[in-house]
Design a protein around this motif. Sequence first.
Motif, PDB file in Angstrom:
ATOM      1  N   ALA A 116       2.344 -16.265   2.676  1.00 67.02           N
ATOM      2  CA  ALA A 116       2.788 -17.245   1.683  1.00 67.02           C
ATOM      3  C   ALA A 116       4.312 -17.211   1.537  1.00 67.02           C
ATOM      4  CB  ALA A 116       2.125 -16.973   0.339  1.00 67.02           C
ATOM      5  N   TYR A 117       4.881 -16.030   1.449  1.00 74.01           N
ATOM      6  CA  TYR A 117       6.329 -15.920   1.297  1.00 74.01           C
ATOM      7  C   TYR A 117       7.058 -16.434   2.535  1.00 74.01           C
ATOM      8  CZ  TYR A 117       6.869 -13.505  -3.161  1.00 74.01           C
ATOM      9  OH  TYR A 117       6.914 -13.209  -4.501  1.00 74.01           O
ATOM     10  N   THR A 118       6.569 -16.067   3.713  1.00 69.17           N
ATOM     11  CA  THR A 118       7.252 -16.459   4.945  1.00 69.17           C
ATOM     12  C   THR A 118       7.216 -17.967   5.154  1.00 69.17           C
ATOM     13  OG1 THR A 118       6.689 -14.327   5.947  1.00 69.17           O
ATOM     14  CG2 THR A 118       7.349 -16.102   7.433  1.00 69.17           C
ATOM     15  N   ALA A 119       6.025 -18.537   5.107  1.00 73.27           N
ATOM     16  CA  ALA A 119       5.903 -19.977   5.334  1.00 73.27           C
ATOM     17  C   ALA A 119       6.582 -20.773   4.223  1.00 73.27           C
ATOM     18  CB  ALA A 119       4.431 -20.364   5.440  1.00 73.27           C
ATOM     19  N   GLY A 120       6.415 -20.335   2.997  1.00 68.73           N
ATOM     20  CA  GLY A 120       7.011 -21.043   1.867  1.00 68.73           C
ATOM     21  C   GLY A 120       8.520 -21.042   1.925  1.00 68.73           C
ATOM     22  N   HIS A 145      17.612 -20.170  14.291  1.00 68.64           N
ATOM     23  CA  HIS A 145      16.492 -19.262  14.051  1.00 68.64           C
ATOM     24  C   HIS A 145      16.791 -18.348  12.870  1.00 68.64           C
ATOM     25  CE1 HIS A 145      13.100 -16.618  14.733  1.00 68.64           C
ATOM     26  NE2 HIS A 145      13.925 -15.575  14.736  1.00 68.64           N
ATOM     27  N   TYR A 146      15.871 -18.294  11.927  1.00 72.11           N
ATOM     28  CA  TYR A 146      15.995 -17.391  10.785  1.00 72.11           C
ATOM     29  C   TYR A 146      15.105 -16.175  11.039  1.00 72.11           C
ATOM     30  CZ  TYR A 146      16.223 -15.688   5.987  1.00 72.11           C
ATOM     31  OH  TYR A 146      16.435 -14.909   4.865  1.00 72.11           O
ATOM     32  N   ALA A 147      15.710 -15.008  11.185  1.00 73.93           N
ATOM     33  CA  ALA A 147      14.958 -13.772  11.439  1.00 73.93           C
ATOM     34  C   ALA A 147      14.536 -13.163  10.108  1.00 73.93           C
ATOM     35  CB  ALA A 147      15.807 -12.783  12.235  1.00 73.93           C
ATOM     36  N   THR A 148      13.264 -13.169   9.811  1.00 69.86           N
ATOM     37  CA  THR A 148      12.806 -12.582   8.554  1.00 69.86           C
ATOM     38  C   THR A 148      12.980 -11.068   8.552  1.00 69.86           C
ATOM     39  OG1 THR A 148      10.529 -12.457   9.381  1.00 69.86           O
ATOM     40  CG2 THR A 148      11.139 -14.441   8.154  1.00 69.86           C
TER      41      THR A 148
END
Length: 489
Positions: free
Chosen positions: A355-359, A375-378
């Motif tokens: 939820a946190y990543t996709a949101g 590209h955003y590297a989580t």
Amino acid sequence: MQMVHGQAERDTIPEAEVFTSMQSVNINGRTLYLTAQAGTFEVRDEQNKPIALMGHTFYTKGDKRESETRRRPVVFAYNGGPGSSSYWLHMGILGPKRIVVNDPDYTPASPYQIVNNNFSILDVADLVMIDPVGTGLSVPLGKAQFKDFWGVDQDIRSLALFIRQFLIANDRMNSPKYLLGESYGTFRNAGLMNRLLKDGIALNGVIMVSAVFDLRTLLFPPEDDLPYIVHFPTYAATAWYHDMIPDKPTDLYVFLDKVRKFTEEEYTPALFKGDRLTEDEKSAMAAKLAMYTGTKADYWVKADLRVTNSEFFAEFLRDKGEIVGRLDSRFTGINQDLLAQEGNHDPQSSAISPAYTAGFLDYLYRDLKVDKSLHYATSAYERKGFKWDWKHEGNERWGTQAAINTGVDLAEAMSRDPHVKVLILNGIYDIATVFYGVEHSISHLGLTPEIKENIIMKYYEAGHMMYTHPPSMAHFKKDVADFIRDTSR
């Protein structure tokens, strides 16, 4: 020729990019209009050479005069890891939008709820969410490499350079200034506040979310009883929450005071005896440990009275076929190996991460208008060769690394700046950075009584990310907002 060469060298360096959008947040019935700048900022070294593009999101309150802007507090915030980007705090509690999760249960797949964040701190301060190099959009520049930023001291240096240069670039050097870090971000905070002070930047306050300063409290080193001692009250709190305590007391905090007393006066001396403890003494102690933690006495005997956190995850609810969360022990998950000595995953992380990543990624590219080709590297674990250098200046003895501890930096900074205040927020059910470990570290900093009074401790009936718990979310906002108001006057 020098100028031509310098220009050619400069042309090979990517330029910082910032994507500006207008956002708003409604807090307690009042709508605030915000300018959001998401993208990268060029960081230079002490010789003024570019070394990194630092990813960030900068929220400022709109419709203000320049003089008012400069008086408005600014908070620099980040998560931990090391190697985590800042989207957890960004979308959990600090920014104008937040992700809704099913605390303390699993959140179903999309569509996820991204809602107005009534608990944002943007009504009391401007906010800079920082992604350290290797995370988010942050990358090295020029001759710099990722490894130049991946270490305790390297990380502190790069964040100090960023903060100093960012303040100057945005005319905010005379604004009230704050650091807010979570988990390893608190370990970073302690070193960074000292580095900034030495660079001439005194902070109004530092906010520690789920803190750790002495890594012994987490690592369970050989022949070191400290981590077992400081984890025990959180094991007991977990048993209290899951109704595994015989004749469970109604008041959690009264119960924890009793557990602290037992841990300090009975459990610690027993461990200190080592193999000089008699079998009868060991059996008696094992029975008490089992009573406080809802486990079996023979398990504690076999463990020699020492149970690591990972062993506790697997053992605590083994009879139910479940394990408990590391980040938040209110969460439970399926234990696929009932013979396992250690937990094989973290139910809390599994429950909320998608939820946190996709949101966040939806918000970043759609609302904040960041270029979708970037590209955003989580996590820095996405980068090849990620490895952290744990050496820290000031922790050496006899020419070798004797500790991994930034508590010494915290003590030095607070003693040399007697005005700076520190707010520490603790999740009672956090088995990643345990509250009793923080209490132990604070009581061993060697602070004078007047300086120690500058440390404020708050507790929440939640875990590492206490802001997933709605009641704690409200307390978090009040505690942080009050702290900023009180220290920025």
